[in-house]
Scaffold this active site. Structure first.
Site, short mmCIF file in Angstrom:
data_model
loop_
_atom_site.label_atom_id
_atom_site.label_comp_id
_atom_site.label_asym_id
_atom_site.label_seq_id
_atom_site.Cartn_x
_atom_site.Cartn_y
_atom_site.Cartn_z
N TYR A 91 -3.55 4.06 2.94
CA TYR A 91 -2.53 4.28 3.96
C TYR A 91 -1.26 4.84 3.32
O TYR A 91 -1.01 4.64 2.13
CB TYR A 91 -2.23 2.99 4.74
CG TYR A 91 -1.74 1.84 3.89
CD1 TYR A 91 -0.40 1.72 3.52
CD2 TYR A 91 -2.63 0.84 3.49
CE1 TYR A 91 0.03 0.64 2.76
CE2 TYR A 91 -2.20 -0.23 2.73
CZ TYR A 91 -0.86 -0.32 2.37
OH TYR A 91 -0.43 -1.38 1.61
N ARG A 143 -1.19 4.62 -0.74
CA ARG A 143 -1.76 3.49 -1.46
C ARG A 143 -3.26 3.64 -1.55
O ARG A 143 -3.92 3.99 -0.58
CB ARG A 143 -1.45 2.18 -0.75
CG ARG A 143 -0.01 1.86 -0.54
CD ARG A 143 0.67 1.05 -1.64
NE ARG A 143 0.02 0.92 -2.91
CZ ARG A 143 -0.44 -0.22 -3.43
NH1 ARG A 143 -0.32 -1.34 -2.77
NH2 ARG A 143 -0.99 -0.26 -4.63
N HIS A 184 -7.09 -1.26 -1.36
CA HIS A 184 -6.82 -2.45 -2.15
C HIS A 184 -6.88 -3.70 -1.28
O HIS A 184 -6.73 -3.65 -0.07
CB HIS A 184 -5.45 -2.37 -2.84
CG HIS A 184 -4.30 -2.31 -1.88
ND1 HIS A 184 -3.92 -1.16 -1.24
CD2 HIS A 184 -3.44 -3.28 -1.43
CE1 HIS A 184 -2.89 -1.39 -0.46
NE2 HIS A 184 -2.58 -2.68 -0.56
N HIS A 229 -5.20 -7.62 -1.26
CA HIS A 229 -4.23 -8.55 -1.83
C HIS A 229 -4.93 -9.88 -2.10
O HIS A 229 -5.74 -10.35 -1.29
CB HIS A 229 -3.07 -8.78 -0.87
CG HIS A 229 -2.30 -7.53 -0.57
ND1 HIS A 229 -1.22 -7.12 -1.33
CD2 HIS A 229 -2.45 -6.59 0.40
CE1 HIS A 229 -0.74 -5.99 -0.85
NE2 HIS A 229 -1.48 -5.65 0.21
N TYR A 267 -2.96 -2.69 8.93
CA TYR A 267 -2.83 -4.14 8.86
C TYR A 267 -2.62 -4.71 10.26
O TYR A 267 -1.97 -4.07 11.11
CB TYR A 267 -1.63 -4.55 8.01
CG TYR A 267 -1.83 -4.39 6.53
CD1 TYR A 267 -2.42 -5.39 5.78
CD2 TYR A 267 -1.40 -3.24 5.87
CE1 TYR A 267 -2.59 -5.25 4.40
CE2 TYR A 267 -1.56 -3.08 4.51
CZ TYR A 267 -2.16 -4.10 3.78
OH TYR A 267 -2.32 -3.95 2.42
#
Length: 239
Positions: free
Chosen positions: A146, A156, A159, A161, A107
């Protein structure tokens, strides 16, 4: 100002318990007292209407909307679908925002300490307003998985959000989009807080070869259903 709209009470049984031991951080976040039902006020029932003039043409193109030298790196995908109400009617004018990790699972956030590198041409955020027929679409990069601490090292799945606003800023629902066939989905402690397989399936975008862009991008379809028996599961407890 939009006309007041009243909604049926949500079904909280569709959502996982607030305290789910397999997802360690819920132990610290979960409320210890019974929830209170507050009646809707004028702030929840009315609000400003979003207009297309507030968005730029590239707001829904994450491959290019942050780029300064070329385009974002990674598997190019198109995520599209419709926003529908509980009676399968299109919901126009809904503001949809997304944010995600890059192709390496990183991120663009100061608190992200994962070792993967940042992509200088990928910001990871986009937004769009649903059309008259409820349709929306984003061009983006498929995010990478990640690791995160959950008592040990958990991973995870890929995906995205997603946040959707109604007719007022307090009418906000947040969820995540997963991708069909990802082997990490059944292994994720966060996904496993959801007890109903149908709810997990409702969070999974399906490969849509009819909508793919030839020699450019695969496409995934994800319809957002607000309330009703087929409602998308939202993290905020709404549906």
């Amino acid at each position: 100002m939009s006309d007041p709209i009243r909604y049926a009470r949500r079904d909280r049984g569709w959502h996982p318990p607030a305290d789910t031991p397999g997802y360690k951080s819920t132990t610290h976040r979960a409320p210890r007292r019974a929830l209170l039902h507050l009646p809707q006020s004028i702030g929840e029932l009315t609000g400003p209407v979003f207009g297309h003039d507030r968005l730029s043409p590239l707001d829904n193109d994450l491959i290019r909307n942050y780029a300064s030298d070329g385009e974002a790196i990674g598997e190019r995908i198109l995520v599209h679908g419709k926003v529908l109400d509980e009676d399968a009617r299109p919901v126009p004018g809904a503001l949809i925002e997304i944010w995600q990790a890059n192709a390496g699972g990183k991120y663009r956030h100061v608190n992200d300490t994962y070792k993967a590198a940042l992509d200088p041409n990928f910001g990871g955020c986009g937004r769009v307003i649903s059309a008259a027929d409820g349709r929306y679409s984003f061009r983006t990069i498929r995010p990478g998985p990640y690791p995160f601490p959950n008592g040990d090292c958990a991973w995870r799945p890929a995906h995205i959000h997603l946040s959707i606003f109604g007719s007022a800023f307090v009418q906000r629902l947040v969820t995540q989009i997963y991708f069909q066939g990802d082997p990490l989905i059944p292994l994720c402690p966060i996904v496993n807080t959801i007890r109903d397989p149908k709810a997990i399936a409702g969070l999974t975008a399906r490969l849509d070869m009819e909508a793919m862009e030839a020699f450019d991008s695969l496409a995934y379809r994800f319809d957002i259903v607000l309330r009703g028996g087929d409602a998308t599961r939202f993290e905020s407890g709404g549906g």
